[in-house]
Design a protein around this motif. Structure first.
Motif, PDB file in Angstrom:
ATOM      1  N   LEU A  59      64.403  85.048  82.461  1.00 16.04           N
ATOM      2  CA  LEU A  59      65.704  84.540  82.911  1.00 16.04           C
ATOM      3  C   LEU A  59      66.807  84.678  81.865  1.00 16.04           C
ATOM      4  O   LEU A  59      67.972  84.876  82.229  1.00 16.04           O
ATOM      5  CB  LEU A  59      65.579  83.095  83.378  1.00 16.04           C
ATOM      6  CG  LEU A  59      64.762  82.905  84.671  1.00 16.04           C
ATOM      7  CD1 LEU A  59      64.948  81.499  85.219  1.00 16.04           C
ATOM      8  CD2 LEU A  59      65.133  83.935  85.733  1.00 16.04           C
ATOM      9  N   THR A  60      66.490  84.548  80.569  1.00 17.90           N
ATOM     10  CA  THR A  60      67.545  84.794  79.565  1.00 17.90           C
ATOM     11  C   THR A  60      68.042  86.236  79.636  1.00 17.90           C
ATOM     12  O   THR A  60      69.256  86.490  79.659  1.00 17.90           O
ATOM     13  CB  THR A  60      67.047  84.445  78.149  1.00 17.90           C
ATOM     14  OG1 THR A  60      66.820  83.032  78.060  1.00 17.90           O
ATOM     15  CG2 THR A  60      68.071  84.854  77.101  1.00 17.90           C
ATOM     16  N   PRO A  61      67.135  87.236  79.688  1.00 21.82           N
ATOM     17  CA  PRO A  61      67.623  88.615  79.885  1.00 21.82           C
ATOM     18  C   PRO A  61      68.367  88.788  81.216  1.00 21.82           C
ATOM     19  O   PRO A  61      69.394  89.484  81.270  1.00 21.82           O
ATOM     20  CB  PRO A  61      66.344  89.455  79.863  1.00 21.82           C
ATOM     21  CG  PRO A  61      65.379  88.642  79.068  1.00 21.82           C
ATOM     22  CD  PRO A  61      65.690  87.216  79.401  1.00 21.82           C
ATOM     23  N   TYR A  62      67.865  88.159  82.282  1.00 21.02           N
ATOM     24  CA  TYR A  62      68.475  88.343  83.602  1.00 21.02           C
ATOM     25  C   TYR A  62      69.898  87.802  83.643  1.00 21.02           C
ATOM     26  O   TYR A  62      70.808  88.435  84.198  1.00 21.02           O
ATOM     27  CB  TYR A  62      67.608  87.661  84.658  1.00 21.02           C
ATOM     28  CG  TYR A  62      68.156  87.763  86.068  1.00 21.02           C
ATOM     29  CD1 TYR A  62      68.335  88.997  86.685  1.00 21.02           C
ATOM     30  CD2 TYR A  62      68.502  86.624  86.794  1.00 21.02           C
ATOM     31  CE1 TYR A  62      68.830  89.098  87.978  1.00 21.02           C
ATOM     32  CE2 TYR A  62      68.991  86.709  88.081  1.00 21.02           C
ATOM     33  CZ  TYR A  62      69.159  87.951  88.663  1.00 21.02           C
ATOM     34  OH  TYR A  62      69.653  88.046  89.943  1.00 21.02           O
ATOM     35  N   VAL A  63      70.109  86.618  83.041  1.00 21.48           N
ATOM     36  CA  VAL A  63      71.442  86.028  83.100  1.00 21.48           C
ATOM     37  C   VAL A  63      72.436  86.851  82.282  1.00 21.48           C
ATOM     38  O   VAL A  63      73.635  86.914  82.611  1.00 21.48           O
ATOM     39  CB  VAL A  63      71.403  84.556  82.628  1.00 21.48           C
ATOM     40  CG1 VAL A  63      71.316  84.452  81.120  1.00 21.48           C
ATOM     41  CG2 VAL A  63      72.620  83.791  83.125  1.00 21.48           C
ATOM     42  N   GLN A  64      71.958  87.536  81.231  1.00 21.61           N
ATOM     43  CA  GLN A  64      72.846  88.432  80.488  1.00 21.61           C
ATOM     44  C   GLN A  64      73.166  89.675  81.313  1.00 21.61           C
ATOM     45  O   GLN A  64      74.266  90.229  81.214  1.00 21.61           O
ATOM     46  CB  GLN A  64      72.185  88.828  79.163  1.00 21.61           C
ATOM     47  CG  GLN A  64      72.071  87.663  78.186  1.00 21.61           C
ATOM     48  CD  GLN A  64      71.422  88.053  76.878  1.00 21.61           C
ATOM     49  OE1 GLN A  64      72.048  88.641  76.004  1.00 21.61           O
ATOM     50  NE2 GLN A  64      70.144  87.722  76.730  1.00 21.61           N
ATOM     51  N   GLN A  65      72.220  90.109  82.141  1.00 23.89           N
ATOM     52  CA  GLN A  65      72.480  91.247  83.017  1.00 23.89           C
ATOM     53  C   GLN A  65      73.489  90.895  84.112  1.00 23.89           C
ATOM     54  O   GLN A  65      74.160  91.784  84.652  1.00 23.89           O
ATOM     55  CB  GLN A  65      71.171  91.739  83.631  1.00 23.89           C
ATOM     56  CG  GLN A  65      70.248  92.396  82.607  1.00 23.89           C
ATOM     57  CD  GLN A  65      68.852  92.649  83.149  1.00 23.89           C
ATOM     58  OE1 GLN A  65      68.509  92.216  84.244  1.00 23.89           O
ATOM     59  NE2 GLN A  65      68.035  93.357  82.376  1.00 23.89           N
ATOM     60  N   LEU A  66      73.617  89.595  84.415  1.00 22.09           N
ATOM     61  CA  LEU A  66      74.641  89.166  85.374  1.00 22.09           C
ATOM     62  C   LEU A  66      76.018  89.095  84.732  1.00 22.09           C
ATOM     63  O   LEU A  66      77.004  88.914  85.449  1.00 22.09           O
ATOM     64  CB  LEU A  66      74.276  87.803  85.965  1.00 22.09           C
ATOM     65  CG  LEU A  66      73.049  87.751  86.890  1.00 22.09           C
ATOM     66  CD1 LEU A  66      72.802  86.323  87.355  1.00 22.09           C
ATOM     67  CD2 LEU A  66      73.221  88.676  88.092  1.00 22.09           C
ATOM     68  N   GLY A  67      76.076  89.204  83.399  1.00 22.35           N
ATOM     69  CA  GLY A  67      77.377  89.273  82.745  1.00 22.35           C
ATOM     70  C   GLY A  67      77.681  88.181  81.748  1.00 22.35           C
ATOM     71  O   GLY A  67      78.776  88.156  81.177  1.00 22.35           O
ATOM     72  N   GLY A 317      67.599  97.588  72.384  1.00 25.21           N
ATOM     73  CA  GLY A 317      68.265  97.738  73.674  1.00 25.21           C
ATOM     74  C   GLY A 317      69.472  96.829  73.825  1.00 25.21           C
ATOM     75  O   GLY A 317      69.709  95.927  73.025  1.00 25.21           O
ATOM     76  N   ASP A 318      70.225  97.071  74.872  1.00 26.69           N
ATOM     77  CA  ASP A 318      71.399  96.282  75.217  1.00 26.69           C
ATOM     78  C   ASP A 318      71.164  95.717  76.621  1.00 26.69           C
ATOM     79  O   ASP A 318      70.781  96.457  77.529  1.00 26.69           O
ATOM     80  CB  ASP A 318      72.643  97.174  75.215  1.00 26.69           C
ATOM     81  CG  ASP A 318      73.931  96.395  75.444  1.00 26.69           C
ATOM     82  OD1 ASP A 318      73.852  95.290  76.024  1.00 26.69           O
ATOM     83  OD2 ASP A 318      74.997  96.884  75.063  1.00 26.69           O
ATOM     84  N   PRO A 319      71.361  94.399  76.830  1.00 26.40           N
ATOM     85  CA  PRO A 319      71.157  93.833  78.164  1.00 26.40           C
ATOM     86  C   PRO A 319      71.931  94.544  79.259  1.00 26.40           C
ATOM     87  O   PRO A 319      71.499  94.572  80.415  1.00 26.40           O
ATOM     88  CB  PRO A 319      71.638  92.384  78.002  1.00 26.40           C
ATOM     89  CG  PRO A 319      71.466  92.088  76.570  1.00 26.40           C
ATOM     90  CD  PRO A 319      71.731  93.379  75.842  1.00 26.40           C
ATOM     91  N   GLU A 320      73.079  95.127  78.914  1.00 26.82           N
ATOM     92  CA  GLU A 320      73.870  95.840  79.904  1.00 26.82           C
ATOM     93  C   GLU A 320      73.554  97.334  79.909  1.00 26.82           C
ATOM     94  O   GLU A 320      74.127  98.083  80.689  1.00 26.82           O
ATOM     95  CB  GLU A 320      75.361  95.632  79.624  1.00 26.82           C
ATOM     96  CG  GLU A 320      75.788  94.165  79.710  1.00 26.82           C
ATOM     97  CD  GLU A 320      77.254  93.984  79.388  1.00 26.82           C
ATOM     98  OE1 GLU A 320      77.925  95.010  79.150  1.00 26.82           O
ATOM     99  OE2 GLU A 320      77.726  92.833  79.367  1.00 26.82           O
TER     100      GLU A 320
END
Length: 504
Positions: A59-67, A317-320
């Motif tokens: 979820l920490t990676p996922y929320v960064q992928q949301l912006g 890597g970069d979350p985005e």
């Protein structure tokens, strides 16, 4: 400091309530519970922890992928400790007084489990709901999806707190304050947490769920999102099964009807009662709470950023940026799976370790191991930057990945101790105060969530102050873990218990 066994008014009031007062409910007499039954009751921990493992790893990676930027990602996790600060003590207080014919703890466990199911569905569909409301899926920042995600996240954390406190209190009820059986019951709980972790992290590390659950892949939900959504569907099925097994296995004695006539202001007074008991705590209780607080200052940065550290610092890597970061995150989930295997093995050996060496000694040594592992993560981060493969866009060397996985694996030993020993110690030391087991779990919970609030508020800006990345937070974690280990070794008496020569 007053002697809590002789001058504590809470104790006196408890003793007199059965004859002259209805200020406290009459505690039910619980028959001796076979260890086999305790094992089945503790199984609910695996269902809860399955979802928690997905939450920690993805979820920490996922929320960064949301912006959401990295420096604010930790703020999202603030909801967990804030809800825990109030919800778990309140639920513990209410469950101590619950007069339902189904028992004191089981109604709360059932409601909490149902809420977890609702929460993970909301989180899984956050991107889709945000798209329906108006998010532009061509942009990296999706505000509506973030709002939906945060709502689901808050519900999930509240539900976890509603469920876990009564689960541990139920085990304490069934062991009838027998110190050895309480340690065994908490070791069972820790074992099933490890089982849930193993299954959850294994699920999170697999990248092909979207091929099995094809309906999860939508225009708003990419492959990584679809995998997360699919994993939560598996979580729903697992928590339903384990909750059912636990509830039907626990034979609670309902609270005496004489406790049902309690004053209607009890709920309003519970926080006053909780904090009012502090002045009656003995020194061993304060030591356990202090070691717990320092321990969680150490653990929470790791829980927040473990897979993010693997994706950023180890894989570069970069979350985005997509694939490289996502590969690192899933490798981190694999490391947490190995961590859980060690956690499970340690849980099986917990009672023997504590009986031979003393719970305080085992706890102290495990926290020093934790500090060494966090220092090793800092060294590995420095080594990765020195080699320079990140700036060249190359994959990490095999040795770096193996070292990172080894650190994650070794941390399973102190994590098993953290999940078990503090609960057994506080249950034993706080019993002379006359508190119910639900409220005693709430007291320990305060020592867990207050440090988590501090870390949630400070870790992101603290990391940013030193140029970003996760190393500054891990440096603080290493210092806190070392201090907690030394305090446990020096201040908690090394009492050993002999296994009784009777059949259980």
């Amino acid at each position: 400091m007053p002697n809590p066994t002789t001058t504590n008014p809470h104790r006196s009031r408890t003793r007199s309530s059965t004859s002259t007062s209805t200020s406290r409910p009459v505690q039910p007499v619980q028959p001796r519970t076979p260890l086999r039954q305790l094992l089945r009751v503790a199984s609910v921990a695996s269902g809860i922890q399955f979802g928690w493992a997905l939450q920690l790893s993805l979820l920490t990676p996922y929320v960064q992928q949301l912006g959401i930027p990295h420096k604010w990602a930790s703020i999202i996790w603030l909801c967990g400790p804030v809800s825990g600060l109030f919800v778990q003590p309140l639920v513990g207080h209410l469950s101590d007084r619950c007069s339902s014919r189904f028992g004191r703890r089981r109604p709360f466990i059932l409601v909490g489990a149902a809420s977890i199911v609702v929460a993970v569905v909301i989180i899984g569909y956050a991107a889709d709901i945000g798209y329906l409301i108006g998010d532009d899926i061509t942009q990296n920042y999706r505000p509506f999806a973030i709002v939906v995600f945060v709502i689901g996240f808050w519900i999930l954390d509240v539900a976890n707190n509603v469920t876990q406190g009564p689960c541990r209190a139920l085990l304490a009820d069934l062991t009838c304050n027998d110190a050895r059986r309480t340690r065994v019951a908490n070791a069972y709980f820790s074992l099933f947490m490890a089982v849930g972790n193993i299954l959850g992290y294994a699920t999170g590390s697999y990248s092909g769920w979207y091929k099995i659950f094809t309906f999860t892949l939508t225009p708003a939900c990419s492959i990584s999102c679809a995998n997360l959504k699919s994993a939560f569907f598996l979580d729903v099925a697992f928590i339903v099964v384990t909750t059912y097994l636990s509830i039907v296995s626990a034979h609670e004695v309902p609270l005496s009807s004489s406790g049902a006539g309690e004053s209607g202001s009890a709920e309003e007074a519970f926080m006053w009662e909780l904090f009012g008991t502090f002045k009656y705590f003995s020194m061993p209780v304060w030591i356990v709470l202090s070691v717990t607080a320092l321990t969680w200052i150490g653990w929470f940065p790791f829980n927040l950023f473990d897979t993010d550290w693997m994706g950023r610092e180890i894989y570069g890597g970069d979350p985005e940026g997509g694939l490289i970061y996502d590969t690192g995150v899933r490798m981190g989930a694999l490391g947490l799976l190995l961590n859980s295997v060690v956690l499970a093995v340690t849980s099986l050996l917990m009672e023997r370790l504590c009986r031979k060496r003393g719970a305080g000694f085992v706890w102290g040594i495990s926290n020093i191991f934790m500090a060494i592992c966090f220092i090793a993560m800092l060294v590995l981060t420095y080594a990765a930057n020195s080699i320079g493969y990140v700036s060249k866009g190359q994959p990490p060397p095999t040795g770096i990945v193996i070292a990172a996985l080894a650190i994650f694996t070794i941390l399973g030993f102190p994590m098993a101790i953290t999940y078990s020993v503090p609960y057994a110690l506080i249950s034993t030391h706080i019993e002379p105060l006359g508190l119910g087991q639900g409220l005693s779990m709430g007291v320990l919970n305060l020592a867990i969530v207050v440090p988590q609030i501090v870390v949630s508020l400070g870790s992101g800006p603290w990391d940013q102050l030193f140029g970003g990345g996760n190393s500054p937070a891990f440096a603080v974690a290493a210092v806190a873990a070392l201090l907690s280990g030394l305090l446990a070794l020096l201040a908690i008496p090394r009492t050993r218990t002999q296994k009784p020569r009777v059949r259980i």
